[in-house]
Design an enzyme around this catalytic site. Structure first.
Site, PDB file in Angstrom:
ATOM      1  N   SER A  18       1.072  -1.021   0.008  1.00 15.24           N
ATOM      2  CA  SER A  18      -0.042  -0.063   0.151  1.00 15.24           C
ATOM      3  C   SER A  18       0.651   0.853  -0.033  1.00 15.24           C
ATOM      4  O   SER A  18       0.361   2.615  -0.488  1.00 15.24           O
ATOM      5  CB  SER A  18      -0.979   0.100   1.469  1.00 15.24           C
ATOM      6  N   THR A  19       2.212   0.718   0.287  1.00 12.51           N
ATOM      7  CA  THR A  19       2.951   2.408   0.646  1.00 12.51           C
ATOM      8  C   THR A  19       3.462   2.329  -1.035  1.00 12.51           C
ATOM      9  O   THR A  19       3.437   4.035  -0.792  1.00 12.51           O
ATOM     10  CB  THR A  19       4.505   2.312   1.439  1.00 12.51           C
TER      11      THR A  19
ATOM     12  N   ASP B  25      10.835   0.857  -2.092  1.00 10.91           N
ATOM     13  CA  ASP B  25       9.375  -0.134  -1.935  1.00 10.91           C
ATOM     14  C   ASP B  25       9.266  -0.123  -0.275  1.00 10.91           C
ATOM     15  O   ASP B  25      10.241   0.763   0.285  1.00 10.91           O
ATOM     16  CB  ASP B  25      10.316  -1.851  -1.381  1.00 10.91           C
ATOM     17  N   GLY B  26       7.857  -0.547   0.535  1.00 11.23           N
ATOM     18  CA  GLY B  26       7.795  -0.446   1.257  1.00 11.23           C
ATOM     19  C   GLY B  26       8.172  -1.972   2.623  1.00 11.23           C
ATOM     20  O   GLY B  26       9.449  -2.013   2.229  1.00 11.23           O
TER      21      GLY B  26
ATOM     22  N   GLY C 289       8.371  -8.584   2.899  1.00  6.27           N
ATOM     23  CA  GLY C 289       6.966  -9.546   2.619  1.00  6.27           C
ATOM     24  C   GLY C 289       5.469  -9.762   3.144  1.00  6.27           C
ATOM     25  O   GLY C 289       5.028 -10.794   2.635  1.00  6.27           O
TER      26      GLY C 289
ATOM     27  N   GLU D 130      10.873  -8.559  -4.706  1.00  8.38           N
ATOM     28  CA  GLU D 130      11.725  -7.607  -3.622  1.00  8.38           C
ATOM     29  C   GLU D 130      12.753  -7.801  -4.161  1.00  8.38           C
ATOM     30  O   GLU D 130      13.618  -7.129  -4.513  1.00  8.38           O
ATOM     31  CB  GLU D 130      10.874  -7.191  -3.304  1.00  8.38           C
TER      32      GLU D 130
ATOM     33  N   LYS E 144       6.317   1.373  11.545  1.00 10.55           N
ATOM     34  CA  LYS E 144       7.319   0.845  10.968  1.00 10.55           C
ATOM     35  C   LYS E 144       9.047   0.066  11.855  1.00 10.55           C
ATOM     36  O   LYS E 144       9.254  -0.561  11.942  1.00 10.55           O
ATOM     37  CB  LYS E 144       7.681   1.072   9.269  1.00 10.55           C
TER      38      LYS E 144
HETATM   39  C1  5RP Z   1       5.185  -6.660   0.808  1.00 14.44           C
HETATM   40  C2  5RP Z   1       6.432  -5.990   1.647  1.00 14.44           C
HETATM   41  C3  5RP Z   1       5.788  -4.687   1.659  1.00 14.44           C
HETATM   42  O1  5RP Z   1       6.817  -3.688   1.259  1.00 14.44           O
HETATM   43  C4  5RP Z   1       5.438  -4.692   3.387  1.00 14.44           C
HETATM   44  O2  5RP Z   1       4.633  -5.216   3.695  1.00 14.44           O
HETATM   45  C5  5RP Z   1       4.393  -3.067   3.139  1.00 14.44           C
HETATM   46  O3  5RP Z   1       3.486  -2.943   3.138  1.00 14.44           O
HETATM   47  P1  5RP Z   1       2.495  -1.927   2.898  1.00 14.44           P
HETATM   48  O4  5RP Z   1       3.151  -0.715   2.394  1.00 14.44           O
HETATM   49  O5  5RP Z   1       1.443  -1.912   2.708  1.00 14.44           O
HETATM   50  O6  5RP Z   1       2.396  -1.962   4.347  1.00 14.44           O
HETATM   51  O7  5RP Z   1       6.985  -5.901   1.128  1.00 14.44           O
HETATM   52  O8  5RP Z   1       5.817  -8.128   0.483  1.00 14.44           O
END
Ligand code: 5RP
Length: 223
Positions: free
Chosen positions: A30-31, A80-81, A94, A102, A120
């Site tokens: 989502s991020t 990436d998040g 993950g 990733e 986080k």
């Molecule tokens: C996907 C990931 C995402 O980056 C992680 O789960 C964070 O997710 P979000 O941004 O929705 O909090 O590793 O495999």
């Protein structure tokens, strides 16, 4: 400020890092979705390597040029998040099940910038169960092995069905509790036959952007 608003804030801040002519790795979750939307809104002429089918579909919907590793000789920047990140910028990833792609895309990137909301950062990794991507054949043996290592492992399901990654593997969510030495666990997991990837990202992140209600702060990986 809501968590979603923080995710949007940090995603849009990271979108400003993309420059014309770059090849950019696109994260999943989502991020990362706010980052993708932010880059699309800026209309920068770049090429993009998505880390999941979901992100690839999103990028195409935005009219972005999506390429694979057959075309991308070099990835300049990946954004990436994370699920958790510690002060050394080691992370658990993950939660969205895209950890293998990733990690591959991050490993090929000149600069790895990860982004997250204020929930986080943690002092010690491990409250979030560690995703471990496995060969379906090996899954029963790996579940036993992870239990022997002190984790509480569970095969991931989604909507009542076993979760299958974009690479056709299963995911075990292994609750280890506080992980004392992420580097040691990284090596141990890599040595288990049938483990194809795991969500501990050790010495991979260069920079972390964290949003809270006051703005976005930048953390650099300690030397
Ligand atoms: C996907 C990931 C995402 O980056 C992680 O789960 C964070 O997710 P979000 O941004 O929705 O909090 O590793 O495999």
């Amino acid at each position: 400020m809501t968590t979603a608003a923080e995710k949007e804030r940090v995603g849009l801040a990271a979108a400003g890092l993309v420059e014309a002519g770059m090849t950019v790795g696109l994260g999943t979750g989502s991020t990362a979705a706010f980052f993708v939307a932010g880059v699309a809104a800026r209309g920068v002429k770049a090429r993009f390597v998505p880390t999941s089918e979901a992100t690839a579909a999103m990028a195409r919907e935005h009219g972005m040029e999506v390429i694979g590793l057959d075309v991308a000789a070099r990835i300049h920047l990946t954004v990436d998040g994370v699920d958790e990140v510690d002060p050394a910028l080691n992370a658990i990833k993950g939660g969205g099940g895209a950890l293998m792609r990733e990690k591959i895309v991050a490993s090929l990137s000149d600069t790895v910038v990860y982004i997250g909301d204020s929930s986080k950062p943690v002092n010690r990794l491990g409250a979030f169960p560690l995703p471990v991507e496995v060969s379906p054949f090996a899954a029963p043996a790996i579940l036993r092995r992870l239990s022997d290592m002190g984790a509480a492992p569970m095969l991931r399901h989604h909507d009542g069905r076993r979760f299958v990654s974009d690479e056709g593997h299963w995911i075990i969510d292994a609750a280890f509790g506080e992980i004392e030495d992420p580097g040691e666990l990284d090596v141990m997991l890599n040595m288990i036959p049938g483990v194809v990837a795991h969500g501990l990202f050790v010495d991979i992140i260069d920079r972390m952007l964290i949003a809270d209600s006051t703005g976005v702060r930048t953390l650099e990986r300690p030397a």
